[in-house]
Write a protein that holds these residues in place. Sequence first.
Motif, PDB file in Angstrom:
ATOM      1  N   LYS A  92       6.040 -10.462  -0.368  1.00  0.00           N
ATOM      2  CA  LYS A  92       6.781  -9.202  -0.443  1.00  0.00           C
ATOM      3  C   LYS A  92       7.782  -9.163   0.698  1.00  0.00           C
ATOM      4  O   LYS A  92       7.414  -9.310   1.860  1.00  0.00           O
ATOM      5  N   SER A 110       0.677   0.273 -10.193  1.00  0.00           N
ATOM      6  CA  SER A 110       1.389  -0.936  -9.751  1.00  0.00           C
ATOM      7  C   SER A 110       0.795  -1.511  -8.474  1.00  0.00           C
ATOM      8  O   SER A 110       1.131  -2.633  -8.083  1.00  0.00           O
ATOM      9  N   ASN A 111      -0.082  -0.773  -7.812  1.00  0.00           N
ATOM     10  CA  ASN A 111      -0.708  -1.285  -6.590  1.00  0.00           C
ATOM     11  C   ASN A 111      -2.156  -1.733  -6.813  1.00  0.00           C
ATOM     12  O   ASN A 111      -2.934  -1.867  -5.867  1.00  0.00           O
TER      13      ASN A 111
HETATM   14 MG   LIG Z   1       3.430  -2.019  -4.821  1.00  0.00          MG
END
Ligand SMILES: [Mg+2]
Length: 384
Positions: free
Chosen positions: A117, A218-219
């Motif tokens: 990320k 999404s996490n």
């Molecule tokens: Mg995320």
Amino acid sequence: MSLVRAHAKKVKPMLQVRLNVSSNSVAPSPAPRPLMEYLQRNPRDEDQYSILSGTDKGTQSIRSIPETPGGTRGPDPLMNHTLCPEDIITIKKLGEGSAGTVSKIKHVPTGFIMARKHVRCDPNPDFQKLLLRELKTLDRCHSPWIVTFYGAYMDDDELAICMEYCEGGSMEAVYKRVAEKGQTISENILGKISEAVLNGLVYLHKMHHVMHRDLKPSNIVVTMDGRIKLCDFGVSGDLVNSLAETFVGTSYYMAPERIQGGKYPVQSDVWSLGLTIVEIAQMKNPFPKNLAAFELLHYIVNQPVPSLPEDEPWSQDFRDFLNQCFIKDFRKRPTPEQIMKHPFIEESSKRTEAEVEMQSWVQNVWDFMSPTAQTPRILESLQR
Ligand SMILES: [Mg+2]
Ligand SMILES: Nc1ncnc2c1ncn2[C@@H]1O[C@H](COP(=O)(O)OP(=O)(O)OP(=O)(O)O)[C@@H](O)[C@H]1O
């Protein structure tokens, strides 16, 4: 993450400066960088860290040293290499969020595959101090319910966070795929997802005294063997958002107490879990579409809480579990630890792997087939 939230107010004024600077599209002049300076001053940190700096490639990075045999970490897949951009190739972009881009990458010297990320990194010294502290917390997390952190390095002005690659993607990607295929997600699967998330939340809270603060589909990511894990607490999501303060993308999942007073008790994660699970079950966001940001916040605080349609065959335990998550007064809402004792979770935890086959489920979702089977479309991309 709590550490960051606790400091968010202090650093807010400096943030304004950052926002102004970046909106000018003029590159900020190189400011003091505590993260870099710290890395240079402390070639070896106090505990299990190896903070490597000033490599021949001029890169600063933080990498944990694997524990000695018998420890909880197991072998180091990066074989003690320093992480630096020159050793990494990007295989494909996995997605983009408010804080940056996530990519599937390969560490060339070891061949190890990870997710990376990129987070835009503020040169503000206070921001960098918090960042370093957050990285250390990430590095201390060792749990089957938390995505493993492998290390981080500076890549120009961006922080690159390297973590475990979860081939099944996020729960958001999974439910969208299930919906596309015209299928549904069973209550037993939802039970296993809830159970894993709660285990992760309890781990973070009990072992590290932190909350997730950005729980949403999404996490939550899943491996191809069906293991559900939490990611993006702290550094990559909350730190950036807490400093930016302008970001409203996560508001859907915010508990009423956060909207009303900025307080973040541990129960707020339970509210977000409820919303996440309703969204996965219904395969769509439960709030009315097209609400402006302030209307959404008003809606969360004042309107009835989301619920599953009455005419759908969900069990009473499941409905009650969600009702508990959605108790508006956080003082009456259970903590993650308390809600783990709810019959919906207790019954789920009694179901064996043979009864709820998470691995086959996720592999079916992505049409992942054994190498001998036909059309291994996803397999090809995984092997690249
Ligand atoms: Mg995320
Ligand atoms: N460890 C991982 N393994 C596999 N895919 C991942 C991993 N981490 C993130 N992803 C994918 O990358 C996408 C982008 O993630 P990112 O955290 O940047 O944004 P987001 O969570 O979608 O949104 P937001 O910025 O609002 O938090 C996610 O949707 C997820 O599918």
